[in-house]
Structure formats: C-alpha cells, structure tokens
Design an enzyme around this catalytic site. Structure first.
Site, PDB file in Angstrom:
ATOM      1  CB  THR A  42      24.862  98.576 -10.105  1.00 14.81           C
ATOM      2  OG1 THR A  42      23.638  98.030  -9.619  1.00 14.81           O
ATOM      3  CG2 THR A  42      24.852  98.633 -11.622  1.00 14.81           C
ATOM      4  CD  GLU A  50      35.092  99.310 -17.211  1.00 12.08           C
ATOM      5  OE1 GLU A  50      35.902  99.763 -18.063  1.00 12.08           O
ATOM      6  OE2 GLU A  50      34.666  99.974 -16.251  1.00 12.08           O
ATOM      7  CG  HIS A  76      22.976  94.740 -10.927  1.00 14.69           C
ATOM      8  ND1 HIS A  76      23.674  95.435  -9.975  1.00 14.69           N
ATOM      9  CD2 HIS A  76      22.963  93.445 -10.522  1.00 14.69           C
ATOM     10  CE1 HIS A  76      24.078  94.595  -9.025  1.00 14.69           C
ATOM     11  NE2 HIS A  76      23.646  93.376  -9.343  1.00 14.69           N
TER      12      HIS A  76
END
Length: 148
Positions: A42, A50, A76
C-alpha cells in the site's frame, strides 16, 4: 507556478511492479512485514499515486519550485503481484493558489486496486530546505528521542 493546469485534465503513469516493491520491502527491518505475501505494498501504491501527480505538476513549476504531498486519502482494494503493470490515472480536481488536488485511481490490468484523492502544495525549495535545517537544529538540540 506557471499557468496552464486545467481542471478536468487527465494524467497517467504506468509502472511495472518489481519484486522489491512488495510489503516485506516497505520496512525491511520490520519482522511483522517479513512474512507477508509478495504483493505490491500500500505504501508503494501511495508513492506511485504521488509520483503521477508530481509528473503532472512539474512542467508547470517555476525554477526553484517543488511540490510536497499534503494530503492523501486512498483505499487499496486489490492485491497486485510483482510483474503486473499498475497504471495510475490522476484527474485534476482543483487549483487553489498553491494547493493542487487530484482524484487518483490505480489499476493493475486485471483489477482496480486503489482510488481516492491527493493534494500537493507548491513550495519554494530553498525556503523549505532552510526550514528543515532549522527544525533539525531544534530537534538535535532537544536530545535523542525516547522510544516507547
């Protein structure tokens, strides 16, 4: 920051998951993570989200500017083994002065694996670096941290 980012624009970035981006590699010193199955972590998925937004934003920055992640809210929802390609799609939701917000989704070619929102702030890197040096000096002067 230069003009040019438009709300609604879509950016994508694809990445083949290597064996060293699995849970046990997130914190190699963690015995708790060591026994996890070999699946995309994750933490690395968040980093990939990002990275996608950074790649979208970078051409719009002035020299000496950078961006910092200030908020991420994602789920996730499916495991991805190494070898699959994860594609992150970032849709620009808003530009409010120096705060940029995206809707992010990730898919591994088989399943949707994550989604949510991400915000970045545009900063002057010299100013940010000076602030971190000052913080480090204060932290070092306070002495070593005590672990629980």
């Amino acid at each position: 920051m230069r003009d040019g980012l438009r709300v609604g624009e879509i950016f994508t970035h694809s990445y083949v998951v290597p064996p060293d981006k699995t849970v046990r590699h997130l914190y190699p010193e963690s015995p708790e993570f060591a026994g996890f199955p070999e699946v995309f972590a994750t933490g690395f998925m968040v980093g990939l989200m990002e990275w996608t937004c950074v790649r979208a934003l970078t051409p719009h920055l002035e020299p000496g500017e950078g961006s910092l992640g200030t908020e991420i809210r994602v789920t996730h929802t499916a495991a991805t083994p190494p070898g699959l390609t994860v594609t992150v799609t970032a849709e620009l939701l808003s530009v409010e002065k120096r705060r940029i917000r995206w809707r992010v989704t990730a898919h591994d070619g088989v399943d949707a694996i994550g989604s949510g929102t991400h915000e970045r702030a545009v900063v002057t890197l010299d100013r940010f670096t000076a602030g971190m040096r000052e913080k480090l000096a204060r932290g070092t002067a306070a002495g070593p941290a005590v672990s629980p």
